[in-house]
Scaffold this motif. Sequence first.
Motif, PDB file in Angstrom:
ATOM      1  N   SER A   1     153.002  31.893 -27.259  1.00 43.91           N
ATOM      2  CA  SER A   1     153.076  30.411 -27.507  1.00 43.91           C
ATOM      3  C   SER A   1     152.661  30.145 -28.881  1.00 43.91           C
ATOM      4  CB  SER A   1     152.316  29.711 -26.378  1.00 43.91           C
ATOM      5  OG  SER A   1     152.959  30.212 -25.176  1.00 43.91           O
ATOM      6  N   PRO A   2     153.213  30.390 -30.015  1.00 46.17           N
ATOM      7  CA  PRO A   2     152.907  30.295 -31.350  1.00 46.17           C
ATOM      8  C   PRO A   2     152.438  29.188 -31.768  1.00 46.17           C
ATOM      9  CG  PRO A   2     155.308  30.536 -31.307  1.00 46.17           C
ATOM     10  CD  PRO A   2     154.858  30.803 -30.006  1.00 46.17           C
ATOM     11  N   ASP A   3     152.798  27.972 -31.022  1.00 42.06           N
ATOM     12  CA  ASP A   3     152.169  26.622 -31.347  1.00 42.06           C
ATOM     13  C   ASP A   3     150.730  26.429 -31.294  1.00 42.06           C
ATOM     14  OD1 ASP A   3     154.910  26.010 -31.971  1.00 42.06           O
ATOM     15  OD2 ASP A   3     155.137  24.905 -30.403  1.00 42.06           O
ATOM     16  N   ARG A   4     150.238  27.369 -30.371  1.00 44.71           N
ATOM     17  CA  ARG A   4     148.949  27.388 -30.187  1.00 44.71           C
ATOM     18  C   ARG A   4     147.958  27.759 -31.236  1.00 44.71           C
ATOM     19  NH1 ARG A   4     147.636  23.496 -27.556  1.00 44.71           N
ATOM     20  NH2 ARG A   4     145.596  24.244 -27.085  1.00 44.71           N
ATOM     21  N   ALA A   5     148.808  28.453 -32.106  1.00 44.96           N
ATOM     22  CA  ALA A   5     148.004  29.130 -33.235  1.00 44.96           C
ATOM     23  C   ALA A   5     147.327  28.081 -34.094  1.00 44.96           C
ATOM     24  CB  ALA A   5     148.903  29.947 -34.209  1.00 44.96           C
ATOM     25  N   VAL A   6     147.673  26.849 -34.148  1.00 46.98           N
ATOM     26  CA  VAL A   6     146.918  25.762 -34.970  1.00 46.98           C
ATOM     27  C   VAL A   6     145.776  25.783 -34.339  1.00 46.98           C
ATOM     28  CG1 VAL A   6     147.059  23.503 -35.429  1.00 46.98           C
ATOM     29  CG2 VAL A   6     149.242  24.588 -34.985  1.00 46.98           C
ATOM     30  N   VAL A   7     145.349  25.684 -33.096  1.00 41.07           N
ATOM     31  CA  VAL A   7     143.971  25.577 -32.660  1.00 41.07           C
ATOM     32  C   VAL A   7     143.316  27.099 -32.124  1.00 41.07           C
ATOM     33  CG1 VAL A   7     144.255  23.075 -32.009  1.00 41.07           C
ATOM     34  CG2 VAL A   7     144.870  24.930 -30.487  1.00 41.07           C
ATOM     35  N   ASP A   8     143.982  27.975 -32.294  1.00 43.20           N
ATOM     36  CA  ASP A   8     143.807  29.299 -31.587  1.00 43.20           C
ATOM     37  C   ASP A   8     144.142  30.575 -32.487  1.00 43.20           C
ATOM     38  OD1 ASP A   8     143.112  31.408 -29.815  1.00 43.20           O
ATOM     39  OD2 ASP A   8     145.201  31.465 -29.053  1.00 43.20           O
ATOM     40  N   PRO A   9     143.351  30.484 -33.741  1.00 43.74           N
ATOM     41  CA  PRO A   9     143.787  31.501 -34.978  1.00 43.74           C
ATOM     42  C   PRO A   9     143.693  33.076 -34.162  1.00 43.74           C
ATOM     43  CG  PRO A   9     141.802  30.720 -35.276  1.00 43.74           C
ATOM     44  CD  PRO A   9     142.358  29.729 -34.342  1.00 43.74           C
ATOM     45  N   ARG A  10     142.852  33.029 -33.187  1.00 46.11           N
ATOM     46  CA  ARG A  10     142.624  34.544 -32.579  1.00 46.11           C
ATOM     47  C   ARG A  10     143.538  34.940 -31.602  1.00 46.11           C
ATOM     48  NH1 ARG A  10     139.716  36.414 -36.609  1.00 46.11           N
ATOM     49  NH2 ARG A  10     137.771  35.149 -37.031  1.00 46.11           N
ATOM     50  N   ASN A  11     144.591  34.331 -31.077  1.00 45.77           N
ATOM     51  CA  ASN A  11     145.814  34.679 -30.581  1.00 45.77           C
ATOM     52  C   ASN A  11     145.586  34.764 -28.793  1.00 45.77           C
ATOM     53  OD1 ASN A  11     147.935  34.881 -32.045  1.00 45.77           O
ATOM     54  ND2 ASN A  11     147.721  37.202 -32.429  1.00 45.77           N
ATOM     55  N   PHE A  12     144.338  34.054 -28.380  1.00 44.84           N
ATOM     56  CA  PHE A  12     144.056  34.296 -27.168  1.00 44.84           C
ATOM     57  C   PHE A  12     144.859  33.354 -26.205  1.00 44.84           C
ATOM     58  CE2 PHE A  12     141.679  32.477 -23.337  1.00 44.84           C
ATOM     59  CZ  PHE A  12     141.711  33.576 -22.712  1.00 44.84           C
ATOM     60  N   GLU A  13     145.032  32.156 -26.544  1.00 45.66           N
ATOM     61  CA  GLU A  13     145.748  31.316 -25.819  1.00 45.66           C
ATOM     62  C   GLU A  13     147.377  31.500 -26.099  1.00 45.66           C
ATOM     63  OE1 GLU A  13     144.973  27.189 -26.595  1.00 45.66           O
ATOM     64  OE2 GLU A  13     142.799  27.255 -26.346  1.00 45.66           O
ATOM     65  N   SER A  14     147.656  31.752 -27.125  1.00 48.27           N
ATOM     66  CA  SER A  14     149.165  32.065 -27.682  1.00 48.27           C
ATOM     67  C   SER A  14     149.563  33.109 -26.808  1.00 48.27           C
ATOM     68  CB  SER A  14     149.558  31.978 -28.659  1.00 48.27           C
ATOM     69  OG  SER A  14     148.771  33.181 -29.647  1.00 48.27           O
ATOM     70  N   LYS A  15     148.985  34.309 -26.513  1.00 51.72           N
ATOM     71  CA  LYS A  15     149.424  35.678 -25.880  1.00 51.72           C
ATOM     72  C   LYS A  15     148.861  35.728 -24.422  1.00 51.72           C
ATOM     73  CE  LYS A  15     150.636  37.336 -29.833  1.00 51.72           C
ATOM     74  NZ  LYS A  15     152.377  37.799 -30.058  1.00 51.72           N
ATOM     75  N   SER A  16     148.206  34.880 -23.784  1.00 51.02           N
ATOM     76  CA  SER A  16     147.754  35.080 -22.708  1.00 51.02           C
ATOM     77  C   SER A  16     148.261  34.363 -21.325  1.00 51.02           C
ATOM     78  CB  SER A  16     146.183  34.602 -22.454  1.00 51.02           C
ATOM     79  OG  SER A  16     145.285  35.076 -23.363  1.00 51.02           O
ATOM     80  N   GLY A  17     149.519  33.921 -21.419  1.00 55.57           N
ATOM     81  CA  GLY A  17     150.218  33.336 -20.281  1.00 55.57           C
ATOM     82  C   GLY A  17     150.535  34.287 -19.165  1.00 55.57           C
ATOM     83  N   GLU A  18     150.428  34.053 -18.059  1.00 59.84           N
ATOM     84  CA  GLU A  18     150.574  35.035 -16.728  1.00 59.84           C
ATOM     85  C   GLU A  18     152.057  35.494 -16.898  1.00 59.84           C
ATOM     86  OE1 GLU A  18     149.019  36.564 -13.413  1.00 59.84           O
ATOM     87  OE2 GLU A  18     148.272  35.039 -14.878  1.00 59.84           O
TER      88      GLU A  18
END
Length: 248
Positions: free
Chosen positions: A139-156
């Motif tokens: 979910s690359p749009d989350r990189a704006v607030v998540d530079p460490r990739n946790f949110e963008s890569k953690s989908g179930e």
Amino acid sequence: MRIARVITSGGVTTVRVDDDGSFIPVDDPYAAFAGGKEPQDAAEPVQPVQGDLAPPCTPTVVVGIAQNGPGHASPVQAWLKSPRTVTGPGVTVRLRRDAGQTVAEAEVAVVIGRDTTGLTAENAHEYVLGITAVNDLSSPDRAVVDPRNFESKSGEGYTPLGPWIDTALSLDADLPMALLADGVARAETSAGRLPMTPRGCLAYVAGWTTLGPGDVVMMGAPHSQAPVHAGETVEIVIGDLRLSTPTS
């Protein structure tokens, strides 16, 4: 050899995929690899088994190689993805509605065969059980607030893996790579376009942390990514490996 894991009525069974597509139970492939040989057919049961494919391995560690594509000629960088996001072939993944656009990435996944202590770029093949395909959903749009990739890569379910491990594929092979959605190609490239070689990436990772049997290193996306949408079936093609993931 093509090594897979099959969900049977008695649990998950490790198998080899025969030329006719049948699943033949085998002994522990990691123990065999440690002994310098291929796994032998299991004594019991002697008959092929049936069932759906599970992920071909159960990694304790999943490593992603960052920015490993054309235009990113930076030093090797790596990040960790939760192994709990790993799912098997054909399992429907629900794309997050609260995280913006979803991108699928067709990547070579290297499956480690034994403890990587002593691994170098030159001898990396001696530590690799084989290669499989991975769909590194993001979910690359989350990189704006998540530079460490946790949110963008953690989908179930955001790491579909499979369908099997091909032990005959070389780390140095220029494997064709493609990403399809509902049968239409959205990206086509090859592993030869990775600026950082699999050998170099493995040596970098092993220089910082010890990997073990069944761990996975995803090698990056050399122009092999594209946006996908809920309801599409995404197919990752790495050489002869074809990994299908329905989405909802």
